[in-house]
Design a protein around this motif. Sequence first.
Motif, PDB file in Angstrom:
ATOM      1  N   ALA A  37     -64.961 -43.403 -46.881  1.00 44.81           N
ATOM      2  CA  ALA A  37     -66.255 -43.929 -47.361  1.00 44.81           C
ATOM      3  C   ALA A  37     -66.249 -44.043 -48.878  1.00 44.81           C
ATOM      4  N   ARG A  38     -65.607 -43.063 -49.556  1.00 44.99           N
ATOM      5  CA  ARG A  38     -65.594 -43.113 -51.032  1.00 44.99           C
ATOM      6  C   ARG A  38     -64.648 -44.202 -51.527  1.00 44.99           C
ATOM      7  N   ALA A  39     -63.494 -44.278 -50.909  1.00 47.49           N
ATOM      8  CA  ALA A  39     -62.513 -45.277 -51.369  1.00 47.49           C
ATOM      9  C   ALA A  39     -63.004 -46.695 -51.119  1.00 47.49           C
ATOM     10  N   PHE A  40     -63.796 -46.881 -50.042  1.00 41.58           N
ATOM     11  CA  PHE A  40     -64.246 -48.229 -49.674  1.00 41.58           C
ATOM     12  C   PHE A  40     -65.764 -48.375 -49.834  1.00 41.58           C
ATOM     13  N   ALA A  41     -66.327 -47.689 -50.836  1.00 50.85           N
ATOM     14  CA  ALA A  41     -67.789 -47.690 -51.021  1.00 50.85           C
ATOM     15  C   ALA A  41     -68.354 -49.103 -51.115  1.00 50.85           C
ATOM     16  N   THR A  42     -67.584 -50.042 -51.671  1.00 52.13           N
ATOM     17  CA  THR A  42     -68.129 -51.390 -51.846  1.00 52.13           C
ATOM     18  C   THR A  42     -67.607 -52.371 -50.795  1.00 52.13           C
ATOM     19  N   HIS A  43     -66.847 -51.875 -49.838  1.00 49.74           N
ATOM     20  CA  HIS A  43     -66.284 -52.775 -48.820  1.00 49.74           C
ATOM     21  C   HIS A  43     -67.268 -52.894 -47.657  1.00 49.74           C
ATOM     22  N   PRO A  44     -67.626 -54.137 -47.273  1.00 52.67           N
ATOM     23  CA  PRO A  44     -68.685 -54.306 -46.273  1.00 52.67           C
ATOM     24  C   PRO A  44     -68.405 -53.707 -44.899  1.00 52.67           C
ATOM     25  N   GLU A  45     -67.148 -53.641 -44.468  1.00 50.64           N
ATOM     26  CA  GLU A  45     -66.903 -53.064 -43.133  1.00 50.64           C
ATOM     27  C   GLU A  45     -66.211 -51.700 -43.213  1.00 50.64           C
ATOM     28  N   GLN A  46     -65.098 -51.642 -43.945  1.00 56.30           N
ATOM     29  CA  GLN A  46     -64.278 -50.439 -43.902  1.00 56.30           C
ATOM     30  C   GLN A  46     -65.050 -49.191 -44.356  1.00 56.30           C
ATOM     31  N   GLY A  47     -65.898 -49.355 -45.378  1.00 54.83           N
ATOM     32  CA  GLY A  47     -66.623 -48.208 -45.919  1.00 54.83           C
ATOM     33  C   GLY A  47     -67.690 -47.671 -44.986  1.00 54.83           C
ATOM     34  N   ARG A  48     -68.015 -48.415 -43.942  1.00 57.16           N
ATOM     35  CA  ARG A  48     -69.075 -47.984 -43.027  1.00 57.16           C
ATOM     36  C   ARG A  48     -68.517 -47.355 -41.758  1.00 57.16           C
ATOM     37  N   MET A  49     -67.218 -47.117 -41.722  1.00 60.38           N
ATOM     38  CA  MET A  49     -66.622 -46.573 -40.493  1.00 60.38           C
ATOM     39  C   MET A  49     -67.276 -45.247 -40.122  1.00 60.38           C
TER      40      MET A  49
END
Length: 321
Positions: A186-198
């Motif tokens: 979640a931290r690494a992909f905070a701005t990624h629309p899908e990956q950060g919401r896993m």
Amino acid sequence: MRIAAPIEIGPLDADAQQAVRALAAATESRDGVAPLSEQPLLNLGTDAEWITHVVAHTKAGSTIGYVQVDRSGETASAELVIHPEHRRNGHGRMLLKTAERDATLPSRSGEPGQHGKPLRVWAHGDLEPARGFARAAGLRAVRELRFLARPLDAAGAPRIPAAPAGYRLRAFRPVADDAGWLRVNARAFATHPEQGRMTRDDLRARLSEPWFDPEGFFLLVPEDAEGGPDDADPAAFLWTKTEPGQPDGARDGEIYVLGVEPGHQGEGLGRLMTEVGLAHLARTGATRAVLYVEGDNAPALATYERAGFTRAAVHVQYARP
Ligand SMILES: CC(C)(COP(=O)(O)OP(=O)(O)OC[C@H]1O[C@@H](n2cnc3c(N)ncnc32)[C@H](O)[C@@H]1OP(=O)(O)O)[C@@H](O)C(=O)NCCC(=O)NCCS
């Protein structure tokens, strides 16, 4: 004369799911690109407030089109496919209209999963039919996902690079590492629309896929003050994915997800973990390493280009301007 195909909106039973998989497979063998990506395929059996399945069929009942609308994110995301033998009959336009209506209906509560969201439609491979279709529908390209590849040489069985001082490299342990991985992801992909919401459920779904192999899912954990591993807060991870059933001598291995915790970025861990993934894939007999990366993610693109990757395909998301 154009005859509108009957459509059905609602959850898919097992037969309907199978018919959509067969439609996707037939389209892939004709177009050379899979029209539905991993998440929509995993979602085929999902019956929830945030998802809508729409199937178009012939009068005789065979499935000739499908669109899935996923309203779990900030925008609604759709994947749409029409069977190659049934194109240019207005079915795509009709499914797009249904999907847009579903996504943009006024929200009842504003809660995630509700409606009232602009729709984005994926075009995998961004082939000419999709471009012409998007143009005709007044849609514009708003996001680009690149598919990169590089050859691998399995002959040398390269060694997995060692962890740098102060870190330990080890395989992911299902259950025990779930919470730590969800946090770093979640931290690494905070701005990624899908990956950060896993979510934990998304993670569990992937861990039970036939391709899942904990030996190909690496965590880099920092050492604590006593020199022991700080397992709860990984600094970086590298997850690989190799679809089973690929022939020896022509096997793609994917750098599935690479993430570095923001507090550890800039230390060369991204480059190191890429090398870990490439060595692992080569050792398992993959002949080509592949990966997906956002077209505007300059640091990741630079990391992968330095590691020898070049562009093999592009996937585009279209939206109404
Ligand atoms: C893109 C796709 C969904 C179009 O489905 P379709 O049922 O053939 O589309 P329609 O018949 O409703 O076409 C509507 C209009 O789009 C345009 N269009 C569709 N296909 C086109 C093509 N191959 N070349 C140029 N324009 C095209 C035309 O203007 C068409 O109207 P017309 O037939 O009156 O000229 C279909 O080709 C497909 O499944 N492709 C693979 C999956 C994909 O790329 N999905 C993402 C779409 S953004």
